[in-house]
Scaffold this motif. Sequence first.
Motif, short mmCIF file in Angstrom:
data_model
loop_
_atom_site.label_atom_id
_atom_site.label_comp_id
_atom_site.label_asym_id
_atom_site.label_seq_id
_atom_site.Cartn_x
_atom_site.Cartn_y
_atom_site.Cartn_z
N ARG A 8 61.97 74.04 74.20
CA ARG A 8 60.70 74.00 74.89
C ARG A 8 59.65 72.74 74.17
O ARG A 8 59.52 72.23 75.54
CB ARG A 8 60.13 74.68 72.80
N ASP A 9 60.35 72.43 73.58
CA ASP A 9 60.19 70.81 73.24
C ASP A 9 60.99 69.48 74.85
O ASP A 9 60.22 69.03 75.12
CB ASP A 9 60.61 70.12 72.37
N LEU A 31 62.12 70.73 77.42
CA LEU A 31 61.03 71.49 78.92
C LEU A 31 60.22 70.41 78.29
O LEU A 31 59.57 70.05 79.80
CB LEU A 31 60.96 72.81 78.76
N SER A 32 59.30 70.96 77.46
CA SER A 32 57.32 69.97 78.12
C SER A 32 58.05 68.90 78.09
O SER A 32 57.04 68.08 79.12
CB SER A 32 56.80 70.41 76.62
N ALA A 33 58.64 68.07 77.61
CA ALA A 33 58.62 66.27 77.88
C ALA A 33 59.39 66.32 78.61
O ALA A 33 58.84 65.12 79.39
CB ALA A 33 59.79 65.88 76.88
N LEU A 56 58.88 67.90 81.96
CA LEU A 56 57.88 67.73 82.79
C LEU A 56 56.50 67.05 83.08
O LEU A 56 55.80 67.01 83.37
CB LEU A 56 57.01 69.11 82.51
N LYS A 57 56.82 66.59 81.44
CA LYS A 57 55.47 66.08 81.15
C LYS A 57 56.04 64.31 81.76
O LYS A 57 55.14 63.65 82.62
CB LYS A 57 54.84 65.76 79.66
N ASN A 97 64.95 62.59 79.72
CA ASN A 97 64.69 64.55 79.23
C ASN A 97 64.74 64.78 79.92
O ASN A 97 65.41 66.16 79.28
CB ASN A 97 63.09 63.58 79.83
#
Length: 168
Positions: free
Chosen positions: A43-44, A46-48, A50-51, A81
């Motif tokens: 999850r982290d 994927l978040s990083a 996309l960010k 990432n």
Amino acid sequence: MMNMHAMPQQPPQNTQPNQPPQQQLSQHLDNITKVRSLIGPLRDGLSATLKTAAQTLQQNSLIDTGSQKGVDLPLPRFDKNLEEFYSVCDQIELHLKTSIKCISQQASAQRYLPLAVSVTRTDALGTPDGSGTLTYPQFLATANAQVAFAKEVHDTLVAAAQNISPTE
């Protein structure tokens, strides 16, 4: 910037080649636990990813419209990432495949050799003792006999297929 969650510390595992079904089941559960522990880093990651993609897209948009002349702040690298995210995905895939193999081997062992194997006893005296377990040499002999029988059946089927097929 390395994600510390991408490679979690794992306790040493028992890597005996023929574990009793109870140990195989605990190993299967251990793999599932590892998958669950990798959900947070997934999850982290994927978040990083996309960010970083959003920041890079926004900065490139500002440069393209002329609002900004050059790169002011170096952005985190999108490819790094993304690679970390894929690394966690690969680890999850590996653990899930290992779990599937463990379940398959356990089902086969229960079907074809329902007796437990005692790896602590190595004496090869006669048949299984009264406890319903096989010694390790007895297990090896049984496995070798099963492999030899399967090879014999295979060879018989190949010979029969050659006899049936018309020769030119």
